[in-house]
Design an enzyme around this catalytic site. Structure first.
Site, PDB file in Angstrom:
ATOM      1  N   SER A 118      68.216  53.793  13.197  1.00 27.69           N
ATOM      2  CA  SER A 118      69.557  54.312  12.927  1.00 27.69           C
ATOM      3  C   SER A 118      69.901  55.461  13.876  1.00 27.69           C
ATOM      4  CB  SER A 118      69.647  54.723  11.453  1.00 27.69           C
ATOM      5  OG  SER A 118      70.984  54.837  11.035  1.00 27.69           O
ATOM      6  N   ASP A 135      71.413  48.065   9.723  1.00 32.85           N
ATOM      7  CA  ASP A 135      70.613  49.292   9.791  1.00 32.85           C
ATOM      8  C   ASP A 135      69.158  49.069   9.350  1.00 32.85           C
ATOM      9  OD1 ASP A 135      69.534  51.927   9.247  1.00 32.85           O
ATOM     10  OD2 ASP A 135      71.592  52.662   9.294  1.00 32.85           O
TER      11      ASP A 135
END
Length: 340
Positions: free
Chosen positions: A104, A223
């Site tokens: 991320s 993610d």
């Protein structure tokens, strides 16, 4: 009688020798270590500054003569700006980094560092970032998300990264880099280390329920924080001998989720936190910057979070150096034993 006196004289000499060796043990340890690392005979004049000399010799070593050091950067939204402060301290202290692995926001910052961009420049880059740069038009995108069943477009993340790393492929980076995402269809953890870097980073940072899944090598990815928010095991699998991780702590009690989207985000990050706790045991050292009172959306507080990264890295830098020195010495001793 003469034998008796000689016996005690030898005993006395042995006791003195033991005391002498005990007192100078640390100095000899450093001198021996320097000798192993540099393959030179270190003369007495180095003894008073042996620890500094040892670190100097270590930083000059060829990568084949020391353990491979990985820096693992965790996810956490805007809180991930703290990574910049850590990188800044590592650069100033000449901490060698042979591999970067991120998830991320850790993937975004990690990719810039792996491309050879210094921490100060990364800070300047992020100073210009506003939420609208990431989501194009946040209000229209949010409207589409809530009322038209459409995700927010995350393409600007890819454009932003490409702008500064010049559309590089993984093999073109200065430091080997990998980032983590999850296949939204199969649930598999995907480790990305080939192809276009910016596309991979975009996938790794596409928050589920908010950003659209990213198509990457015929997969639809989101993610990586859902399955591996602190990818220590990935660094280990990629051959790291020493792993230094930066954990982005979260405090979910700050803001109570009030919308469906907020609940989804809360669930995904709670899951990521639980998995992260399991992974932490595999790291050699974990930095924990005090950013748990910041929100994942606090982009306007990035300076404070960068400062927290500096503070945490500076507070632990000598411990990190000691781990690297110790493991480097052990690495070379084992290597020499194999040669013999």
């Amino acid at each position: 009688m003469i034998y008796f006196n000689l016996k005690y004289k030898f005993l006395f000499i042995k006791i003195l020798l033991v005391i002498f060796l005990f007192i100078i043990n640390q100095s000899f340890y450093h001198l021996y270590a320097i000798d192993i690392l540099s393959n030179k005979i270190i003369n007495e004049r180095f003894a008073p500054q042996s620890a500094d000399q040892l670190w100097y010799e270590l930083t000059k070593l060829d990568t084949k003569k020391r353990p491979k050091i990985a820096l693992v950067l965790g996810g956490g939204g805007a809180r991930g700006f703290t990574h910049i402060g850590v990188l800044e301290v590592f650069e100033s202290e000449n901490i060698p980094i042979d591999m970067i692995v991120g998830t991320s926001m850790g993937a975004i910052i990690g990719s810039l560092s792996a491309a050879g961009i210094k921490a100060k420049q990364i800070e300047e880059i992020t100073a210009e970032i506003k939420m609208k740069d990431i989501t194009k038009n946040l209000f229209l995108s949010a409207f589409s998300l809530l009322f038209r069943n459409k995700f927010i477009d995350s393409h600007n993340i890819e454009l932003l990264v490409n702008k500064y790393i010049d559309n590089k492929k993984f093999y073109e980076l200065d430091i080997p880099f990998a980032c983590v995402a999850v296949d939204v269809v199969t649930g598999e953890k995907i480790i990305m280390k080939e192809g276009n870097v910016a596309s991979a980073v975009r996938a790794s940072s596409s928050i589920p329920g908010l950003f659209e899944p990213v198509e990457y090598k015929h997969r639809h990815l989101i993610d990586g924080g859902i399955v591996d928010n602190l990818p220590i095991s990935v660094a280990k699998d990629l051959g790291a001998d020493i792993i230094i991780a930066v954990n982005i702590e979260s405090n979910y009690t700050i803001n109570q989720p009030k919308t469906i989207l907020q609940v989804l985000l809360q669930i995904s990050y709670i899951q990521g936190e639980r998995l992260k706790n399991i992974a932490e045991n595999k790291a050699d050292f974990i930095l924990n910057p005090k950013v748990n009172n910041f929100s994942m959306w606090d982009i306007n507080k990035k300076k404070d979070m960068i400062c927290e990264g500096r503070i945490e890295a500076r507070r632990n830098i000598e411990k990190i150096k000691e781990i690297i020195k110790k493991k480097t010495i052990e690495y070379n001793i084992k290597k020499n034993e194999k040669i013999k």
